[in-house]
Design a protein around this motif. Sequence first.
Motif, mmCIF file in Angstrom:
data_model
loop_
_atom_site.group_PDB
_atom_site.id
_atom_site.type_symbol
_atom_site.label_atom_id
_atom_site.label_comp_id
_atom_site.label_asym_id
_atom_site.label_seq_id
_atom_site.Cartn_x
_atom_site.Cartn_y
_atom_site.Cartn_z
ATOM 1 N N ALA A 32 0.669 -0.899 0.299
ATOM 2 C CA ALA A 32 -0.114 0.178 -0.172
ATOM 3 C C ALA A 32 0.713 1.295 0.028
ATOM 4 C CB ALA A 32 -1.002 -0.035 1.007
ATOM 5 N N ILE A 33 0.099 2.410 -0.272
ATOM 6 C CA ILE A 33 0.851 3.410 -0.316
ATOM 7 C C ILE A 33 0.624 4.628 0.161
ATOM 8 C CG2 ILE A 33 1.935 5.414 -2.047
ATOM 9 C CD1 ILE A 33 2.888 3.216 -3.694
ATOM 10 N N GLN A 34 0.850 5.535 1.253
ATOM 11 C CA GLN A 34 0.405 6.447 2.255
ATOM 12 C C GLN A 34 1.395 7.671 1.715
ATOM 13 O OE1 GLN A 34 0.265 5.157 6.979
ATOM 14 N NE2 GLN A 34 -0.627 7.387 6.845
ATOM 15 N N ARG A 35 0.451 8.790 1.642
ATOM 16 C CA ARG A 35 1.028 9.792 1.639
ATOM 17 C C ARG A 35 0.784 11.041 2.787
ATOM 18 N NH1 ARG A 35 0.419 12.928 -4.336
ATOM 19 N NH2 ARG A 35 1.452 10.757 -4.747
ATOM 20 N N ILE A 36 1.873 11.434 2.972
ATOM 21 C CA ILE A 36 1.926 11.807 4.943
ATOM 22 C C ILE A 36 1.808 13.468 4.624
ATOM 23 C CG2 ILE A 36 3.320 11.638 6.927
ATOM 24 C CD1 ILE A 36 2.110 9.425 5.997
ATOM 25 N N ARG A 40 3.901 16.718 8.866
ATOM 26 C CA ARG A 40 3.751 15.831 9.745
ATOM 27 C C ARG A 40 5.065 14.511 10.029
ATOM 28 N NH1 ARG A 40 -1.056 17.101 12.695
ATOM 29 N NH2 ARG A 40 -2.055 14.736 12.482
ATOM 30 N N ASP A 41 4.747 13.732 11.225
ATOM 31 C CA ASP A 41 5.428 12.627 10.995
ATOM 32 C C ASP A 41 4.399 11.517 10.952
ATOM 33 O OD1 ASP A 41 8.273 13.967 11.289
ATOM 34 O OD2 ASP A 41 7.533 13.724 13.855
ATOM 35 N N LEU A 42 4.789 10.012 10.510
ATOM 36 C CA LEU A 42 4.217 8.640 9.956
ATOM 37 C C LEU A 42 4.180 7.974 12.182
ATOM 38 C CD1 LEU A 42 2.436 6.354 9.396
ATOM 39 C CD2 LEU A 42 5.125 5.870 8.485
ATOM 40 N N VAL A 43 3.107 7.867 12.891
ATOM 41 C CA VAL A 43 3.231 7.374 14.267
ATOM 42 C C VAL A 43 2.328 6.059 13.747
ATOM 43 C CG1 VAL A 43 2.550 7.435 16.076
ATOM 44 C CG2 VAL A 43 2.797 9.512 14.879
ATOM 45 N N PHE A 44 3.488 5.098 14.236
ATOM 46 C CA PHE A 44 2.736 3.430 13.857
ATOM 47 C C PHE A 44 3.017 2.852 14.934
ATOM 48 C CE2 PHE A 44 6.005 1.327 12.676
ATOM 49 C CZ PHE A 44 7.034 2.784 12.670
ATOM 50 N N LEU B 23 14.200 6.624 11.661
ATOM 51 C CA LEU B 23 13.207 6.579 13.037
ATOM 52 C C LEU B 23 13.605 7.356 13.702
ATOM 53 C CD1 LEU B 23 13.166 2.762 13.717
ATOM 54 C CD2 LEU B 23 11.247 4.115 12.781
ATOM 55 N N ILE B 33 8.071 6.324 15.685
ATOM 56 C CA ILE B 33 7.502 7.681 14.234
ATOM 57 C C ILE B 33 8.625 7.468 13.728
ATOM 58 C CG2 ILE B 33 7.662 10.053 14.036
ATOM 59 C CD1 ILE B 33 6.579 9.900 17.682
ATOM 60 N N GLN B 34 8.139 8.092 11.957
ATOM 61 C CA GLN B 34 9.257 7.692 11.437
ATOM 62 C C GLN B 34 8.945 9.361 10.716
ATOM 63 O OE1 GLN B 34 8.310 4.709 8.478
ATOM 64 N NE2 GLN B 34 9.470 5.093 7.043
ATOM 65 N N ARG B 35 9.874 9.477 9.981
ATOM 66 C CA ARG B 35 9.741 11.229 9.095
ATOM 67 C C ARG B 35 10.058 10.560 7.604
ATOM 68 N NH1 ARG B 35 12.374 15.917 12.001
ATOM 69 N NH2 ARG B 35 10.576 15.206 13.369
ATOM 70 N N ILE B 36 8.855 11.400 7.240
ATOM 71 C CA ILE B 36 9.066 9.898 5.158
ATOM 72 C C ILE B 36 9.908 11.733 4.697
ATOM 73 C CG2 ILE B 36 7.757 9.677 3.318
ATOM 74 C CD1 ILE B 36 7.756 8.353 5.579
ATOM 75 N N ASP B 41 6.404 9.019 -0.957
ATOM 76 C CA ASP B 41 5.475 8.080 0.144
ATOM 77 C C ASP B 41 6.007 7.158 0.212
ATOM 78 O OD1 ASP B 41 3.319 9.916 -1.803
ATOM 79 O OD2 ASP B 41 3.066 8.651 -3.262
ATOM 80 N N LEU B 42 5.414 6.576 1.661
ATOM 81 C CA LEU B 42 5.236 5.686 2.440
ATOM 82 C C LEU B 42 4.856 4.734 1.261
ATOM 83 C CD1 LEU B 42 6.096 4.244 5.058
ATOM 84 C CD2 LEU B 42 3.614 5.155 6.052
ATOM 85 N N VAL B 138 9.689 5.609 -1.912
ATOM 86 C CA VAL B 138 9.437 6.261 -2.973
ATOM 87 C C VAL B 138 8.928 7.380 -3.254
ATOM 88 C CG1 VAL B 138 7.210 5.125 -3.871
ATOM 89 C CG2 VAL B 138 9.046 4.782 -5.640
#
Lengths: 318, 318
Positions: A32-36, A40-44, B23, B33-36, B41-42, B138
């Motif tokens: 899957a592809i997610q645009r952040i 913003r940071d991704l939190v998971f 990370l 938390i990951q910074r893209i 894209d993630l 990517v």
Amino acid sequence: MGEFELIQKHFLPLARSGSNGALVLGPGDDCAIQRIPPGRDLVFSIDTMVEGIHFPESYPPEYLGWRVLAAAASDLAAMGAEPACFTLALTLPEADDHWLTGFARGLADASQTFRLALAGGDTTRGPLSLSVQVHGTVAEGRGLKRSGTRAGDLICVSGTLGDAGAALDYLQEAQPTDDMAQLLERYHHPHPRLELGESLIGLATSAIDISDGLMADLGHILEASKAGATIDPALIPLSPALSRLKGAHAVDYALNAGDDYELCVTIPEALWQGASDVIRDQMTVIGTVNRDAGLHIKDSPSLSDRPGAGFDHFRSKA
Amino acid sequence: MGEFELIQKHFLPLARSGSNGALVLGPGDDCAIQRIPPGRDLVFSIDTMVEGIHFPESYPPEYLGWRVLAAAASDLAAMGAEPACFTLALTLPEADDHWLTGFARGLADASQTFRLALAGGDTTRGPLSLSVQVHGTVAEGRGLKRSGTRAGDLICVSGTLGDAGAALDYLQEAQPTDDMAQLLERYHHPHPRLELGESLIGLATSAIDISDGLMADLGHILEASKAGATIDPALIPLSPALSRLKGAHAVDYALNAGDDYELCVTIPEALWQGASDVIRDQMTVIGTVNRDAGLHIKDSPSLSDRPGAGFDHFRSKA
């Protein structure tokens, strides 16, 4: 019905729920592809539930669908993150359409309620267990952590504690009373504090969700922050139903039982005084952070006077 | 030893491996938390392996640690993504230090080799199974998908096919020959084509990794792209070891067996002619995309003349 048809029928509709359009590519490809969003940071976080360990055997699949996503989403609340999407790794003994229909219904309800769209997953055959990974976003560098509290901060919890843990005593009840039904509802349909979590950014110096019990989870904050705390058990918010059912033991459930998915956070006193009514109405001050190591329970020599060891799956009974 | 000590001892070192500093926060809090990076894209995928289904019982834990991360990373390769980090949901019957030591060693080797740092996880007790979610990035909108190929594109595969699938016939071999050992190595230590995948962005019009067998996986591309294809089995790259061991049946393994974790992509002919030697040396043209529905196998009436149904866990034998 094969794996692909199963996924198509039960889970693809969940890819279209959720709200925020962050998914560039949903289920059905290798990834899957997610645009952040910029800034913003991704939190998971990933969470596993195994039959017989985290939920009883023959647990209603609709409750399970809700609970597994609610429990994972609670970790986003604890970081102050805005929900985005989730993945589901579902292992089940057989492709039982009836079971899957109920499970997908509970999961879909939670997906819509928590604004988490299904991004992808893996369905395999084996003993029933589920892993859910939730994704959210937070302003860069602003995510709430377990570390960061300082002496003098107030310790605040949301909602009431102990209800879900006490509900375990009534799971087999054929004719639950109204009070029991209230507690059972807390166990079957936990509501993670997502909006509250987001609103605590800038106020809370540390945060955790109460999944393993207040003592254990506050203990994690103190360990990560290298601080101690004193809490007053008389201040811990208890539901009337729990107090009526458990009397003087209600506070033991509030201190030690898990599955509440409320928040425990620390807030500097001046910020707490200036916090909005919306926040203050949802939270209760139960103690203070201090420099002394350990977690002290005020005026209660009978209660354990140490940080909880945390819910430990390798020590827990199946 | 409890869950926390287990994690600390075996898995925290993996949080520091990997390479790219994406990370912001690793294991130990409610979320990672990951910074893209801006403009990226993630890309993410979750994969489950269950004992007795995806790997044999009593499978050496060091091989398992490598394979579970390699298999997941292969999905990143198929999207052309640069690896970033992963989460691990590990369910195991008991906290066996010897098993965990081997598993963590294999996982650490894979983590370093594929530049995937451990971001977080969940360790629970239950029947042995593992879910791994891998994260990569990517350039925005550039991720390779299964859809997108058009009539006239060349169908290309990396490496040699069928080796890992044929290796299953020799897992119990007490004294494997050199040829058997070569195939077994392909099964135990798959090398996902991460660098090749990244280099195919801008060239490939569709891509998939071959985890379920060429017929099945190429079938997924054709279905997603609403196209057909003709492949020439005489062109499918076979290892000398596989050809020696399986003779005329070698091509059946190449067409139908899984676990190779090579790439199958489609590339417009002009772009293929202009591709770098590095890319052309790793890939073989085996056929052409056309408008007719279905997957046609050239000159081989004895071979199945339809898209594979895909590896289906609910139809497969345990």
